[in-house]
Design an enzyme around this catalytic site. Structure first.
Site, PDB file in Angstrom:
ATOM      1  N   SER A 134      38.387  25.803  59.843  1.00  0.00           N
ATOM      2  CA  SER A 134      39.097  27.052  59.256  1.00  0.00           C
ATOM      3  C   SER A 134      39.323  27.701  60.136  1.00  0.00           C
ATOM      4  O   SER A 134      38.074  28.483  60.226  1.00  0.00           O
ATOM      5  CB  SER A 134      38.967  28.041  58.465  1.00  0.00           C
ATOM      6  OG  SER A 134      39.034  26.801  56.982  1.00  0.00           O
TER       7      SER A 134
ATOM      8  N   HIS B 224      44.289  25.301  60.199  1.00  0.00           N
ATOM      9  CA  HIS B 224      44.198  23.788  60.315  1.00  0.00           C
ATOM     10  C   HIS B 224      44.446  22.770  61.378  1.00  0.00           C
ATOM     11  O   HIS B 224      45.246  21.725  60.532  1.00  0.00           O
ATOM     12  CB  HIS B 224      43.518  22.994  58.919  1.00  0.00           C
ATOM     13  CG  HIS B 224      42.710  23.271  58.190  1.00  0.00           C
ATOM     14  ND1 HIS B 224      41.082  22.738  58.774  1.00  0.00           N
ATOM     15  CD2 HIS B 224      42.441  24.333  57.616  1.00  0.00           C
ATOM     16  CE1 HIS B 224      40.622  23.683  57.483  1.00  0.00           C
ATOM     17  NE2 HIS B 224      41.261  24.905  57.108  1.00  0.00           N
TER      18      HIS B 224
ATOM     19  N   TYR C  16      40.135  18.945  48.398  1.00  0.00           N
ATOM     20  CA  TYR C  16      41.311  19.663  47.154  1.00  0.00           C
ATOM     21  C   TYR C  16      43.240  19.190  47.666  1.00  0.00           C
ATOM     22  O   TYR C  16      43.342  20.084  47.114  1.00  0.00           O
ATOM     23  CB  TYR C  16      41.338  21.123  46.716  1.00  0.00           C
ATOM     24  CG  TYR C  16      41.169  22.017  48.735  1.00  0.00           C
ATOM     25  CD1 TYR C  16      42.200  22.300  49.368  1.00  0.00           C
ATOM     26  CD2 TYR C  16      39.977  22.683  49.555  1.00  0.00           C
ATOM     27  CE1 TYR C  16      42.649  22.561  50.323  1.00  0.00           C
ATOM     28  CE2 TYR C  16      40.370  23.340  50.786  1.00  0.00           C
ATOM     29  CZ  TYR C  16      41.142  23.490  51.031  1.00  0.00           C
ATOM     30  OH  TYR C  16      41.531  23.766  52.769  1.00  0.00           O
ATOM     31  N   GLU C  17      42.650  18.690  48.796  1.00  0.00           N
ATOM     32  CA  GLU C  17      44.100  18.495  49.632  1.00  0.00           C
ATOM     33  C   GLU C  17      44.735  17.435  48.511  1.00  0.00           C
ATOM     34  O   GLU C  17      46.006  16.771  49.034  1.00  0.00           O
ATOM     35  CB  GLU C  17      44.061  18.055  50.655  1.00  0.00           C
ATOM     36  CG  GLU C  17      44.584  19.587  51.769  1.00  0.00           C
ATOM     37  CD  GLU C  17      44.024  19.206  52.781  1.00  0.00           C
ATOM     38  OE1 GLU C  17      45.303  18.435  53.540  1.00  0.00           O
ATOM     39  OE2 GLU C  17      42.754  19.730  53.627  1.00  0.00           O
TER      40      GLU C  17
ATOM     41  N   MET D 268      33.539  24.185  51.407  1.00  0.00           N
ATOM     42  CA  MET D 268      34.369  23.091  50.336  1.00  0.00           C
ATOM     43  C   MET D 268      34.985  22.154  51.453  1.00  0.00           C
ATOM     44  O   MET D 268      35.589  21.224  51.376  1.00  0.00           O
ATOM     45  CB  MET D 268      36.477  24.038  49.944  1.00  0.00           C
ATOM     46  CG  MET D 268      36.447  25.084  48.954  1.00  0.00           C
ATOM     47  SD  MET D 268      38.186  25.578  49.209  1.00  0.00           S
ATOM     48  CE  MET D 268      37.957  27.227  48.373  1.00  0.00           C
TER      49      MET D 268
HETATM   50  N1  HPA Z   1      34.371  30.568  49.250  1.00  0.00           N
HETATM   51  C1  HPA Z   1      34.830  28.731  49.665  1.00  0.00           C
HETATM   52  N2  HPA Z   1      34.984  28.852  50.369  1.00  0.00           N
HETATM   53  C2  HPA Z   1      34.980  28.804  51.515  1.00  0.00           C
HETATM   54  C3  HPA Z   1      34.563  30.626  51.575  1.00  0.00           C
HETATM   55  C4  HPA Z   1      33.680  30.675  49.734  1.00  0.00           C
HETATM   56  O1  HPA Z   1      34.102  31.992  49.800  1.00  0.00           O
HETATM   57  N3  HPA Z   1      34.695  31.563  52.383  1.00  0.00           N
HETATM   58  C5  HPA Z   1      34.995  30.188  53.677  1.00  0.00           C
HETATM   59  N4  HPA Z   1      35.375  29.154  52.995  1.00  0.00           N
END
Ligand code: HPA
Length: 259
Positions: A10, A41, A65-66, A190
């Site tokens: 990201s 992304h 999660y996608e 994630m």
């Molecule tokens: N939690 C989960 N995923 C993330 C976070 C978070 O705080 N920050 C960037 N990715």
């Protein structure tokens, strides 16, 4: 052929711009390649050189999660392995749980806790992959030494810690963050863990660096936003890029290769 793969998470795909003599192919132009659906992304493979070393970059990734089958998250890792990649350097964005860590800083993964509720190896065992891969040293000790050394040379703060992977896409609650802290997690995100599991199953050694983009939920009382994650990720990009470029150069030298 590149022996080093680099995964850019990201807001971190600026690293791809540092790859010289690039040959870039959009994931969407590669038949069967899972294409990310999330803003921040972009999705393409970039083959080229980083600091004179041949690399294969993966700019953008799909996340659990996608949706879809969990193994699709590890698709690119298997492709990398098949094309000769034996070392994978993975970057991600993560929320800082450890009180000593601040947004904008980097954390080298020492270990992980898989709380995604799934495993990309579930299902029939694949030919030539162990049914029960060892995860004792998921994040290679020698690679970590190189990253630490390079960070010290660059004067970059590089924390080291345990990354808890959650399924997402909702961010955590403050109670979940307190739980993760109790479990021994220093950061939460994630991604990465399914990819590392596939990498270990296919004999690829891994190093992973988190860009700490925010304090995890409940630590400051401020709400979390994807926009903030992307924004702070961009601020990390230079330090992350310098570190990865230097480390990748070192990894191409003896005793890693060519010695
Ligand atoms: N939690 C989960 N995923 C993330 C976070 C978070 O705080 N920050 C960037 N990715």
């Amino acid at each position: 052929m590149p022996r080093t793969g680099i995964t850019m998470g990201s807001g971190l795909s600026g690293l791809a711009a540092r790859i010289e003599n690039p040959i870039q192919i959009a994931y969407s132009d590669l038949e069967g390649w899972p294409v990310p659906t999330v803003r921040g992304h972009s999705g393409h493979v970039v083959a080229g050189e980083l600091g004179g070393v041949p690399v294969m970059g993966f700019s953008g990734r799909v996340h659990l999660y996608e949706g879809g089958d969990p193994p699709r998250v590890g698709f690119y890792v298997r492709v990398a392995g098949m094309t000769g990649v034996s070392t994978l350097v993975i970057s991600n964005a993560a929320g800082a749980i450890n009180d000593g860590f601040a947004p904008g800083e980097l954390m080298l993964l020492r270990d992980h806790i898989n709380l995604t509720g799934t495993n990309p190896l579930a299902g029939p065992a694949r030919p030539r992959e162990p049914r029960f891969p060892d995860m004792t040293a998921a994040y290679d000790q020698d690679l970590r030494d190189v990253f630490r050394e390079c960070a010290a040379e660059l004067g970059t703060t590089l924390h080291e810690g345990v990354y808890a992977a959650v399924h997402g896409p909702s961010y955590e609650t403050p109670a979940e963050i307190r739980m993760l802290r109790t479990l021994g997690a220093d950061a939460v995100g994630m991604s990465t863990v399914p990819e590392v599991i596939v990498a270990r199953a296919t004999g690829i050694r891994c190093a992973a660096v988190s860009c700490l983009t925010n304090h995890a939920a409940g630590i400051t009382g401020e709400p979390l936003s994807h926009q903030e994650v992307i924004q702070v990720g961009r601020q990390c990009e230079v330090a992350l890029g310098d570190l990865v470029a230097l480390a990748v150069g070192r990894l191409s030298e003896p005793p890693f290769y060519g010695g």
